[in-house]
Motif scaffolding. Sequence first.
Motif, PDB file in Angstrom:
ATOM      1  N   LYS A 188      13.801  20.864  16.091  1.00  0.00           N
ATOM      2  CA  LYS A 188      13.636  20.505  14.685  1.00  0.00           C
ATOM      3  C   LYS A 188      12.267  19.888  14.433  1.00  0.00           C
ATOM      4  CE  LYS A 188      18.502  19.737  13.460  1.00  0.00           C
ATOM      5  NZ  LYS A 188      19.492  18.749  12.965  1.00  0.00           N
ATOM      6  N   GLU A 189      11.730  20.154  13.243  1.00  0.00           N
ATOM      7  CA  GLU A 189      10.471  19.526  12.842  1.00  0.00           C
ATOM      8  C   GLU A 189      10.727  18.074  12.441  1.00  0.00           C
ATOM      9  OE1 GLU A 189       8.833  21.820   9.691  1.00  0.00           O
ATOM     10  OE2 GLU A 189       8.408  23.573  10.950  1.00  0.00           O
ATOM     11  N   ALA A 190       9.689  17.296  12.418  1.00  0.00           N
ATOM     12  CA  ALA A 190       9.808  15.912  11.981  1.00  0.00           C
ATOM     13  C   ALA A 190      10.202  15.866  10.510  1.00  0.00           C
ATOM     14  CB  ALA A 190       8.488  15.177  12.192  1.00  0.00           C
ATOM     15  N   THR A 191      10.949  14.848  10.135  1.00  0.00           N
ATOM     16  CA  THR A 191      11.294  14.667   8.722  1.00  0.00           C
ATOM     17  C   THR A 191      10.022  14.379   7.922  1.00  0.00           C
ATOM     18  OG1 THR A 191      11.620  12.291   8.991  1.00  0.00           O
ATOM     19  CG2 THR A 191      13.544  13.715   9.353  1.00  0.00           C
ATOM     20  N   THR A 192      10.135  14.508   6.622  1.00  0.00           N
ATOM     21  CA  THR A 192       8.982  14.198   5.767  1.00  0.00           C
ATOM     22  C   THR A 192       8.535  12.757   5.971  1.00  0.00           C
ATOM     23  OG1 THR A 192       9.669  15.805   4.091  1.00  0.00           O
ATOM     24  CG2 THR A 192       8.163  14.064   3.383  1.00  0.00           C
ATOM     25  N   ALA A 193       9.506  11.836   6.056  1.00  0.00           N
ATOM     26  CA  ALA A 193       9.181  10.418   6.212  1.00  0.00           C
ATOM     27  C   ALA A 193       8.418  10.167   7.508  1.00  0.00           C
ATOM     28  CB  ALA A 193      10.449   9.574   6.165  1.00  0.00           C
ATOM     29  N   LEU A 194       8.895  10.724   8.613  1.00  0.00           N
ATOM     30  CA  LEU A 194       8.210  10.484   9.888  1.00  0.00           C
ATOM     31  C   LEU A 194       6.863  11.199   9.923  1.00  0.00           C
ATOM     32  CD1 LEU A 194       8.613   8.980  12.579  1.00  0.00           C
ATOM     33  CD2 LEU A 194       9.247  11.180  13.577  1.00  0.00           C
ATOM     34  N   THR A 195       6.776  12.359   9.296  1.00  0.00           N
ATOM     35  CA  THR A 195       5.492  13.064   9.219  1.00  0.00           C
ATOM     36  C   THR A 195       4.451  12.208   8.517  1.00  0.00           C
ATOM     37  OG1 THR A 195       6.565  15.243   9.213  1.00  0.00           O
ATOM     38  CG2 THR A 195       4.328  15.127   8.338  1.00  0.00           C
ATOM     39  N   LEU A 196       4.854  11.567   7.423  1.00  0.00           N
ATOM     40  CA  LEU A 196       3.928  10.688   6.696  1.00  0.00           C
ATOM     41  C   LEU A 196       3.564   9.461   7.531  1.00  0.00           C
ATOM     42  CD1 LEU A 196       5.411  10.863   3.080  1.00  0.00           C
ATOM     43  CD2 LEU A 196       3.315  11.939   3.917  1.00  0.00           C
ATOM     44  N   VAL A 197       4.526   8.942   8.286  1.00  0.00           N
ATOM     45  CA  VAL A 197       4.234   7.804   9.170  1.00  0.00           C
ATOM     46  C   VAL A 197       3.178   8.198  10.203  1.00  0.00           C
ATOM     47  CG1 VAL A 197       5.177   6.384  11.037  1.00  0.00           C
ATOM     48  CG2 VAL A 197       6.421   6.589   8.886  1.00  0.00           C
TER      49      VAL A 197
ATOM     50  N   ALA B 134       0.852  -1.185   0.000  1.00  0.00           N
ATOM     51  CA  ALA B 134       0.000   0.000   0.000  1.00  0.00           C
ATOM     52  C   ALA B 134       0.891   1.239   0.000  1.00  0.00           C
ATOM     53  CB  ALA B 134      -0.921   0.008   1.220  1.00  0.00           C
ATOM     54  N   SER B 135       0.293   2.390  -0.224  1.00  0.00           N
ATOM     55  CA  SER B 135       1.036   3.650  -0.252  1.00  0.00           C
ATOM     56  C   SER B 135       0.168   4.769   0.286  1.00  0.00           C
ATOM     57  CB  SER B 135       1.486   4.008  -1.672  1.00  0.00           C
ATOM     58  OG  SER B 135       2.371   3.042  -2.189  1.00  0.00           O
ATOM     59  N   LEU B 136       0.806   5.726   0.938  1.00  0.00           N
ATOM     60  CA  LEU B 136       0.162   6.960   1.366  1.00  0.00           C
ATOM     61  C   LEU B 136       0.767   8.091   0.544  1.00  0.00           C
ATOM     62  CD1 LEU B 136      -1.677   8.478   3.479  1.00  0.00           C
ATOM     63  CD2 LEU B 136       0.422   8.799   4.813  1.00  0.00           C
ATOM     64  N   VAL B 137      -0.049   8.823  -0.191  1.00  0.00           N
ATOM     65  CA  VAL B 137       0.443   9.884  -1.063  1.00  0.00           C
ATOM     66  C   VAL B 137      -0.077  11.223  -0.561  1.00  0.00           C
ATOM     67  CG1 VAL B 137       0.512  10.796  -3.412  1.00  0.00           C
ATOM     68  CG2 VAL B 137       0.483   8.307  -3.035  1.00  0.00           C
ATOM     69  N   ARG B 138       0.853  12.146  -0.367  1.00  0.00           N
ATOM     70  CA  ARG B 138       0.507  13.505   0.038  1.00  0.00           C
ATOM     71  C   ARG B 138       1.233  14.471  -0.882  1.00  0.00           C
ATOM     72  NH1 ARG B 138      -2.895  11.210   2.128  1.00  0.00           N
ATOM     73  NH2 ARG B 138      -3.618  11.189   4.296  1.00  0.00           N
ATOM     74  N   GLN B 139       0.513  15.055  -1.823  1.00  0.00           N
ATOM     75  CA  GLN B 139       1.087  15.966  -2.814  1.00  0.00           C
ATOM     76  C   GLN B 139       2.241  15.269  -3.540  1.00  0.00           C
ATOM     77  OE1 GLN B 139       1.910  19.613  -0.634  1.00  0.00           O
ATOM     78  NE2 GLN B 139      -0.251  20.145  -0.571  1.00  0.00           N
TER      79      GLN B 139
END
Length: 262
Positions: free
Chosen positions: A125-134, A29-34
Motif C-alpha cells: 500500500k502507498e502512504a496515506t495522504t497525511a503521512l505523505t505530507l508529513v 504553521a501549515s503545509l499546503v499541497r494542492q
Amino acid sequence: MNYKNNWLSCLLVLLPMLIFSQEQLYKEASLVRQNDTLNYRILLPENFSENQTYPLLLFLHGAGERGSDNKAQLTHGSTLFTAQENRSNFPAIVIFPQCPKDDYWSNVDIDRSKQSIQLEFNSQKEATTALTLVMELLNEQLDQPYVNKDRVYVAGLSMGAMGTFEILSRMPTTFAAAIPICGAGNTALAEKYAQVPLWVFHGAKDNVVAPLYSLEMVEALLKAGGYPKFTLYEDANHNSWDSAFAEPELLTWLFSKNRAQP
C-alpha cells in the motif's frame, strides 16, 4: 477560610493560562499541497539561531487527536519538551503535525468490531495522504542548514506509533532513533530499519491495541538483526504513554543517539 476551595479556584483560573502558554510555545504553521493541508505546531529551542544546528523530533499523535484545529495534537507529550529542564538540557526542534479527521498516519485496515481492534498491514500500500505530507514536511526541514541531519528522531503513540513504524520503513536511513508507544506495525518491513535504535513501549492490559502487536514488532526486529529496547508495563492499559513520558532516562536515551553511531 476554606483554603482547599481557594486553591481549586486559583487552579481553575490559571489552567486556561497554562494551556494558552503551551500553545504559544508551539508556533502554528501549515503545509499546503494542492487540495491537501497538513497543520502542525513547531517548537524551537530557546535562543534559537539559524547559525547553529539542532536535533529534530517528529511526534505523531493518536487517533483521538485528529482534526483541523491545530491544537488537539498537543494533548499528549507536548509538555515533555516544554519543561524548562528539558528545554535546557535537550535543545531541539520539535514538530507536532495534526492528522485530519478522515485520515490516518498508517495505511492499515482496521476492524473495530471487537474491543481490541484488529489490524491488517499491507506492504504494497502507498502512504496515506497525511503521512505523505508529513514526509514532505520532514524533507523540507531537512533542507534547512540548522537541522542536524544525523540527529533526527520520530516518536508516536497508538495511531502515531503505527505511523512511526511506517515512516521508518519508508525513510529507513533518515532517523537516528524512534519511540513507538502502544502501537503496531508491519512485521514484514521490520528488516528495512532493524538497525535504527528503538525503544518500544506498551501496556500489558491494553484493551484497545493489544500488546501482542508490539511484541510481534520486537520479535521481527530481533530476527532482522536489530536490538530494540522494550518496556512492557504490567498494570498499564492503553494510556501507557503516561508511564513512558515519566521514564527518567527517556530523553537522555533518545537524544544520545546519532545516525552515524547506532
